[in-house]
Design a protein around this motif. Sequence first.
Motif, short mmCIF file in Angstrom:
data_model
loop_
_atom_site.label_atom_id
_atom_site.label_comp_id
_atom_site.label_asym_id
_atom_site.label_seq_id
_atom_site.Cartn_x
_atom_site.Cartn_y
_atom_site.Cartn_z
N CYS A 1 0.87 -1.18 0.00
CA CYS A 1 0.00 0.00 0.00
C CYS A 1 0.90 1.23 0.00
N LEU A 2 0.32 2.43 0.16
CA LEU A 2 1.13 3.65 0.14
C LEU A 2 1.80 3.93 1.47
N ASN A 3 1.25 3.36 2.55
CA ASN A 3 1.83 3.61 3.87
C ASN A 3 1.48 2.47 4.83
N GLU A 4 2.03 2.58 6.04
CA GLU A 4 1.83 1.49 7.01
C GLU A 4 0.38 1.41 7.46
N GLY A 5 -0.30 2.56 7.58
CA GLY A 5 -1.70 2.57 8.01
C GLY A 5 -2.59 1.75 7.09
N GLN A 6 -2.46 2.00 5.78
CA GLN A 6 -3.24 1.23 4.80
C GLN A 6 -2.85 -0.26 4.86
N SER A 7 -1.56 -0.51 4.93
CA SER A 7 -1.07 -1.90 4.94
C SER A 7 -1.64 -2.68 6.13
N LYS A 8 -1.68 -2.03 7.30
CA LYS A 8 -2.22 -2.67 8.50
C LYS A 8 -3.68 -3.06 8.31
N ARG A 9 -4.47 -2.16 7.69
CA ARG A 9 -5.89 -2.43 7.47
C ARG A 9 -6.08 -3.63 6.55
N LEU A 10 -5.23 -3.69 5.51
CA LEU A 10 -5.34 -4.77 4.53
C LEU A 10 -5.01 -6.11 5.19
N VAL A 11 -3.92 -6.12 5.94
CA VAL A 11 -3.47 -7.33 6.65
C VAL A 11 -4.54 -7.79 7.64
N LYS A 12 -5.14 -6.84 8.34
CA LYS A 12 -6.18 -7.15 9.33
C LYS A 12 -7.40 -7.79 8.65
N LEU A 13 -7.80 -7.23 7.52
CA LEU A 13 -8.96 -7.77 6.80
C LEU A 13 -8.69 -9.20 6.30
N ALA A 14 -7.48 -9.41 5.78
CA ALA A 14 -7.12 -10.76 5.29
C ALA A 14 -7.21 -11.77 6.43
N ALA A 15 -6.71 -11.38 7.60
CA ALA A 15 -6.75 -12.27 8.76
C ALA A 15 -8.20 -12.54 9.19
N GLU A 16 -9.02 -11.48 9.22
CA GLU A 16 -10.43 -11.63 9.61
C GLU A 16 -11.19 -12.54 8.65
N ARG A 17 -10.86 -12.44 7.36
CA ARG A 17 -11.57 -13.22 6.35
C ARG A 17 -10.94 -14.60 6.12
N ASN A 18 -9.83 -14.84 6.84
CA ASN A 18 -9.16 -16.13 6.71
C ASN A 18 -8.66 -16.37 5.28
N LEU A 19 -8.09 -15.32 4.69
CA LEU A 19 -7.62 -15.40 3.30
C LEU A 19 -6.12 -15.15 3.22
N PHE A 20 -5.51 -15.74 2.21
CA PHE A 20 -4.08 -15.55 1.96
C PHE A 20 -3.83 -14.17 1.36
N LEU A 21 -2.82 -13.49 1.88
CA LEU A 21 -2.41 -12.19 1.34
C LEU A 21 -0.90 -12.11 1.34
N MET A 22 -0.33 -11.72 0.20
CA MET A 22 1.12 -11.53 0.15
C MET A 22 1.46 -10.35 -0.74
N GLU A 23 2.43 -9.57 -0.30
CA GLU A 23 3.02 -8.53 -1.13
C GLU A 23 3.97 -9.21 -2.11
N ALA A 24 3.90 -8.80 -3.37
CA ALA A 24 4.63 -9.53 -4.43
C ALA A 24 6.11 -9.15 -4.49
#
Length: 338
Positions: free
Chosen positions: A102-125
């Motif tokens: 994402c553009l900053n840590e705040g956005q990145s934290k939100r994305l990571v949190k959502l992936a964890a809540e939804r039980n989905l795989f997320l990786m930065e490429a």
Amino acid sequence: MGSPLRWGIASAGKISHDFATAVGTLPATDHQVVAVAARKLPDAEKFATLHGIGTAHEGYLALAKDPNVDVVYIGAVNNAHYELGLLMLEHGKHVLCEKPLCLNEGQSKRLVKLAAERNLFLMEAIWSRFFPFYRQLRDRIERGDLGEVREVEVEFGFVLSDVDRLRLKSLGGGTVLDLGVYTIQVCLWAFGGTAPEKVVASGVINDEGVDLEVTAELHFPGGGIARMKTSALQRLKNTAVVRGSKGSVTLHDFWCPLVLTDVDGKQRVDMLPKARHPFNFQNSCGLRYEAEEVRQCIVAGRLQSTTVSHGDSLLIARIQDEIRKQVGVVFAEDEQFA
């Protein structure tokens, strides 16, 4: 798992072309690109025809809702990563998102949190880390062949000052996000993922207020220092040298290395397979390595990769934020998460 991992691609630009082409070199029993989406339907259709993809979508919501897609590769411009990441996760898709996450840590934290809540795989490429020579470097360090790692010196520069995605603030431009993600990740890789105690940075910014050249030092616990330089104004050496108390290793074209100078001073050379289409960027066939990592993680039910973990991505984002702050680059999105 007998069935292949079914990929959807978000954005029909240059990096997405390279990703689809690279995935095409992997066994079709393991990977299939089944859909592509772009803002304009003709772009998606053209991409689908070239790559033999069955479905072309107009807009990203249609891709998010596509029931045949397991995982989405996000190849859009930097400032679209956050919204697209949220959209795909909200619709139950696993996500591989181009760097920066994402553009900053705040956005990145939100994305990571959502992936964890939804039980989905997320990786930065961060595809670099899946090249065999990165693994070899880490093995050397862990075996003690370099002794204690003391210094990393890495440079990454090309003449890119006229490239919009780099030049324009509205696209989340600047070398810290575009090139710095690579230099930071290799420094962290060499120091075993430890967070630096101090970051010192300076740079040159353009009239848009984004950085065109940055020099930074990361100071690690125990006295290790990583020195990095990024530039959109000149071509640099583009090597990463890791020096330890007993010896050093150099990764040439360090972001996608096929040549490594080993501890004994000998050069080792790696190869990539031939692909169906030409690539836009250097050694892009190596994108196949991260695609296979995604498949292995999803098959095993892992929600993140140990090679590019959520913690790694958040640390990189935090370091990028700090460098930008010191250099004087501010995005509107920074306010949102202050």
